[in-house]
Write a protein that holds these residues in place. Structure first.
Motif, PDB file in Angstrom:
ATOM      1  N   ASP A   1       0.841  -1.191   0.000  1.00 12.62           N
ATOM      2  CA  ASP A   1       0.000   0.000   0.000  1.00 12.62           C
ATOM      3  C   ASP A   1       0.882   1.250   0.000  1.00 12.62           C
ATOM      4  OD1 ASP A   1      -2.253   1.656   0.199  1.00 12.62           O
ATOM      5  OD2 ASP A   1      -2.098   1.700   2.380  1.00 12.62           O
ATOM      6  N   ARG A   2       1.839   1.287   0.930  1.00 11.81           N
ATOM      7  CA  ARG A   2       2.819   2.372   0.976  1.00 11.81           C
ATOM      8  C   ARG A   2       4.052   1.873   1.712  1.00 11.81           C
ATOM      9  NH1 ARG A   2       2.512   5.281   6.001  1.00 11.81           N
ATOM     10  NH2 ARG A   2       0.787   4.533   7.304  1.00 11.81           N
ATOM     11  N   CYS A   3       5.151   2.625   1.596  1.00 14.28           N
ATOM     12  CA  CYS A   3       6.378   2.209   2.268  1.00 14.28           C
ATOM     13  C   CYS A   3       7.267   3.420   2.524  1.00 14.28           C
ATOM     14  CB  CYS A   3       7.132   1.170   1.438  1.00 14.28           C
ATOM     15  SG  CYS A   3       7.888   1.833  -0.068  1.00 14.28           S
ATOM     16  N   SER A   4       8.258   3.231   3.380  1.00 11.42           N
ATOM     17  CA  SER A   4       9.295   4.242   3.605  1.00 11.42           C
ATOM     18  C   SER A   4      10.645   3.572   3.421  1.00 11.42           C
ATOM     19  CB  SER A   4       9.179   4.843   5.010  1.00 11.42           C
ATOM     20  OG  SER A   4       9.454   3.867   6.004  1.00 11.42           O
ATOM     21  N   VAL A   5      11.596   4.320   2.868  1.00 17.43           N
ATOM     22  CA  VAL A   5      12.930   3.786   2.582  1.00 17.43           C
ATOM     23  C   VAL A   5      13.970   4.770   3.100  1.00 17.43           C
ATOM     24  CG1 VAL A   5      14.540   3.057   0.785  1.00 17.43           C
ATOM     25  CG2 VAL A   5      12.098   2.595   0.522  1.00 17.43           C
ATOM     26  N   SER A   6      14.946   4.275   3.868  1.00 20.34           N
ATOM     27  CA  SER A   6      16.027   5.131   4.362  1.00 20.34           C
ATOM     28  C   SER A   6      17.332   4.344   4.370  1.00 20.34           C
ATOM     29  CB  SER A   6      15.713   5.638   5.775  1.00 20.34           C
ATOM     30  OG  SER A   6      15.637   4.561   6.691  1.00 20.34           O
ATOM     31  N   LEU A   7      18.433   5.069   4.202  1.00 26.16           N
ATOM     32  CA  LEU A   7      19.765   4.459   4.224  1.00 26.16           C
ATOM     33  C   LEU A   7      20.649   5.291   5.138  1.00 26.16           C
ATOM     34  CD1 LEU A   7      21.878   2.441   3.242  1.00 26.16           C
ATOM     35  CD2 LEU A   7      22.205   3.861   1.201  1.00 26.16           C
ATOM     36  N   LEU A   8      21.037   4.705   6.262  1.00 29.13           N
ATOM     37  CA  LEU A   8      21.836   5.422   7.247  1.00 29.13           C
ATOM     38  C   LEU A   8      22.864   4.471   7.847  1.00 29.13           C
ATOM     39  CD1 LEU A   8      22.131   8.192   8.648  1.00 29.13           C
ATOM     40  CD2 LEU A   8      20.596   7.345  10.444  1.00 29.13           C
ATOM     41  N   ASN A   9      24.112   4.916   7.849  1.00 39.15           N
ATOM     42  CA  ASN A   9      25.209   4.105   8.396  1.00 39.15           C
ATOM     43  C   ASN A   9      25.275   2.720   7.764  1.00 39.15           C
ATOM     44  OD1 ASN A   9      25.950   6.207  10.174  1.00 39.15           O
ATOM     45  ND2 ASN A   9      24.474   5.495  11.705  1.00 39.15           N
ATOM     46  N   GLY A  10      24.978   2.665   6.480  1.00 41.34           N
ATOM     47  CA  GLY A  10      25.094   1.408   5.756  1.00 41.34           C
ATOM     48  C   GLY A  10      23.903   0.476   5.888  1.00 41.34           C
ATOM     49  N   VAL A  11      22.883   0.884   6.656  1.00 39.62           N
ATOM     50  CA  VAL A  11      21.704   0.036   6.856  1.00 39.62           C
ATOM     51  C   VAL A  11      20.538   0.574   6.027  1.00 39.62           C
ATOM     52  CG1 VAL A  11      20.066  -0.921   8.508  1.00 39.62           C
ATOM     53  CG2 VAL A  11      22.454  -0.578   9.185  1.00 39.62           C
ATOM     54  N   LEU A  12      20.083  -0.227   5.085  1.00 40.86           N
ATOM     55  CA  LEU A  12      18.920   0.130   4.268  1.00 40.86           C
ATOM     56  C   LEU A  12      17.673  -0.389   4.977  1.00 40.86           C
ATOM     57  CD1 LEU A  12      17.714   1.246   1.606  1.00 40.86           C
ATOM     58  CD2 LEU A  12      18.023  -1.045   0.636  1.00 40.86           C
ATOM     59  N   ARG A  13      16.860   0.535   5.485  1.00 43.95           N
ATOM     60  CA  ARG A  13      15.643   0.161   6.211  1.00 43.95           C
ATOM     61  C   ARG A  13      14.421   0.417   5.337  1.00 43.95           C
ATOM     62  NH1 ARG A  13      18.796   2.071  10.534  1.00 43.95           N
ATOM     63  NH2 ARG A  13      18.998   0.524  12.221  1.00 43.95           N
ATOM     64  N   ILE A  14      13.634  -0.626   5.188  1.00 37.47           N
ATOM     65  CA  ILE A  14      12.417  -0.540   4.385  1.00 37.47           C
ATOM     66  C   ILE A  14      11.238  -0.925   5.274  1.00 37.47           C
ATOM     67  CG2 ILE A  14      11.185  -1.415   2.372  1.00 37.47           C
ATOM     68  CD1 ILE A  14      13.940  -2.099   1.168  1.00 37.47           C
ATOM     69  N   LYS A  15      10.296  -0.015   5.415  1.00 39.79           N
ATOM     70  CA  LYS A  15       9.084  -0.286   6.182  1.00 39.79           C
ATOM     71  C   LYS A  15       7.898  -0.334   5.216  1.00 39.79           C
ATOM     72  CE  LYS A  15      10.679   1.839  10.492  1.00 39.79           C
ATOM     73  NZ  LYS A  15      10.371   2.819  11.571  1.00 39.79           N
ATOM     74  N   VAL A  16       7.096  -1.378   5.358  1.00 40.54           N
ATOM     75  CA  VAL A  16       6.012  -1.614   4.404  1.00 40.54           C
ATOM     76  C   VAL A  16       4.669  -1.719   5.120  1.00 40.54           C
ATOM     77  CG1 VAL A  16       5.033  -3.294   2.783  1.00 40.54           C
ATOM     78  CG2 VAL A  16       7.467  -2.723   2.666  1.00 40.54           C
ATOM     79  N   TRP A  17       3.684  -1.045   4.553  1.00 41.14           N
ATOM     80  CA  TRP A  17       2.288  -1.196   4.967  1.00 41.14           C
ATOM     81  C   TRP A  17       1.586  -1.961   3.844  1.00 41.14           C
ATOM     82  CZ3 TRP A  17       5.457   2.651   6.266  1.00 41.14           C
ATOM     83  CH2 TRP A  17       5.431   3.143   7.572  1.00 41.14           C
ATOM     84  N   GLU A  18       1.152  -3.181   4.127  1.00 43.28           N
ATOM     85  CA  GLU A  18       0.581  -4.029   3.087  1.00 43.28           C
ATOM     86  C   GLU A  18      -0.847  -3.606   2.733  1.00 43.28           C
ATOM     87  OE1 GLU A  18       2.997  -8.161   4.098  1.00 43.28           O
ATOM     88  OE2 GLU A  18       0.906  -7.956   4.695  1.00 43.28           O
ATOM     89  N   VAL A  19      -1.253  -3.958   1.514  1.00 43.63           N
ATOM     90  CA  VAL A  19      -2.621  -3.662   1.083  1.00 43.63           C
ATOM     91  C   VAL A  19      -3.592  -4.603   1.796  1.00 43.63           C
ATOM     92  CG1 VAL A  19      -1.857  -2.906  -1.196  1.00 43.63           C
ATOM     93  CG2 VAL A  19      -2.569  -5.268  -0.864  1.00 43.63           C
ATOM     94  N   THR A  20      -4.824  -4.169   1.905  1.00 42.43           N
ATOM     95  CA  THR A  20      -5.878  -5.007   2.473  1.00 42.43           C
ATOM     96  C   THR A  20      -6.610  -5.711   1.331  1.00 42.43           C
ATOM     97  OG1 THR A  20      -6.179  -3.496   4.336  1.00 42.43           O
ATOM     98  CG2 THR A  20      -7.981  -5.029   3.860  1.00 42.43           C
ATOM     99  N   PRO A  21      -6.685  -7.040   1.345  1.00 43.03           N
ATOM    100  CA  PRO A  21      -7.417  -7.749   0.282  1.00 43.03           C
ATOM    101  C   PRO A  21      -8.850  -7.234   0.170  1.00 43.03           C
ATOM    102  CG  PRO A  21      -6.153  -9.299   1.599  1.00 43.03           C
ATOM    103  CD  PRO A  21      -6.072  -7.974   2.304  1.00 43.03           C
ATOM    104  N   ALA A  22      -9.322  -7.076  -1.074  1.00 44.74           N
ATOM    105  CA  ALA A  22     -10.629  -6.456  -1.298  1.00 44.74           C
ATOM    106  C   ALA A  22     -11.725  -7.469  -1.620  1.00 44.74           C
ATOM    107  CB  ALA A  22     -10.530  -5.434  -2.427  1.00 44.74           C
TER     108      ALA A  22
END
Length: 243
Positions: A79-100
């Motif tokens: 559904d949406r996500c955030s992406v960041s790269l700090l001190n060599g760590v790629l962090r990806i946070k994901v909010w999944e879609v709701t099945p319709a």
């Protein structure tokens, strides 16, 4: 006044330094994928896609992080996500879609997103609400880019059926909705009634009028696909509505 000017200059230089550090290309040493909102078992699929785009040891610029975010949000499960790269760590946070909704076709249940993409395929029948049954001669699905999606014409049939059934409040039970190549079949299990309809407004309107006139349809099979004609029962006995 001089001290204030020096302090402002210091803050400006600090901001430039921080911006330069944050936006400078960095090497990815580690990838962390977090599911902030989980609605299904989609993480393995999302993870597989992530590692086709970026791998540990690669250097990424700010524009590439933005591209990664855009690609992730194009996935059927995201559904949406955030992406960041700090001190060599790629962090990806994901909010999944709701099945319709779900579609039962050829012995399998397909879990669908609100955009019409297939999120998952489950062998056999799986309880889901709402669920639609498809019995056309060809598959109701097509390929859109890299992913499987319901055909536009089938999606239109579903939306029309939902809209028309939602406008009729007199039904005593919710029917099973069966999509076909030529229209929609409604199965009222408790009433033991099967109704055949095409996609025209006339067929649906006549069905509702006849149901109200009969004050609940008796058990049987009713075909409203023919103009001004009702085919009823297993023997397909024709009854003129005008008589």
């Amino acid at each position: 006044m001089k001290k204030l000017a020096v302090f402002v200059l210091f803050l400006a230089l600090l901001g430039v330094a921080v911006y330069g550090y944050v936006t400078a290309p960095q090497t990815v040493n580690q990838v962390e994928l977090e599911i902030e909102k989980e609605t299904g078992n989609w993480k393995p699929k999302i993870s597989q896609f992530v590692f086709t785009l970026v791998k540990p040891g690669e250097r990424l610029e700010l524009e590439e992080l933005e591209y990664l975010k855009e690609k992730l949000e194009s996935l059927p499960w995201v559904d949406r996500c955030s992406v960041s790269l700090l001190n060599g760590v790629l962090r990806i946070k994901v909010w999944e879609v709701t099945p319709a909704f779900a579609i039962f076709f050829a012995g399998s249940t397909y879990i669908m997103s609100n955009k019409g993409f297939v999120l998952d395929k489950v062998a056999g029948f799986k309880n889901f609400s709402p669920i639609y049954y498809y019995k056309g001669k060809t598959s109701p699905f097509t390929v859109d880019g890299e992913f499987v999606k319901i055909k536009n014409i089938i999606r239109t049939e579903i939306e029309l059926a939902k809209k028309r059934l939602g406008a009729f409040s007199g039904f005593q039970e919710k029917p099973e909705i069966v999509l076909t190549d030529t229209g929609v079949n409604l199965i009222f299990k408790k009433q033991k009634v099967i109704v055949y309809l095409d996609n025209s407004e006339n067929a649906w309107s006549n069905f509702v009028k006849f149901d109200r006139l009969a004050n609940r349809l008796p058990a049987g099979v009713y075909d409203f696909r023919f103009f001004d004609m009702l085919v009823r029962g297993r023997n397909e006995k024709c009854l003129n509505r005008k008589s």
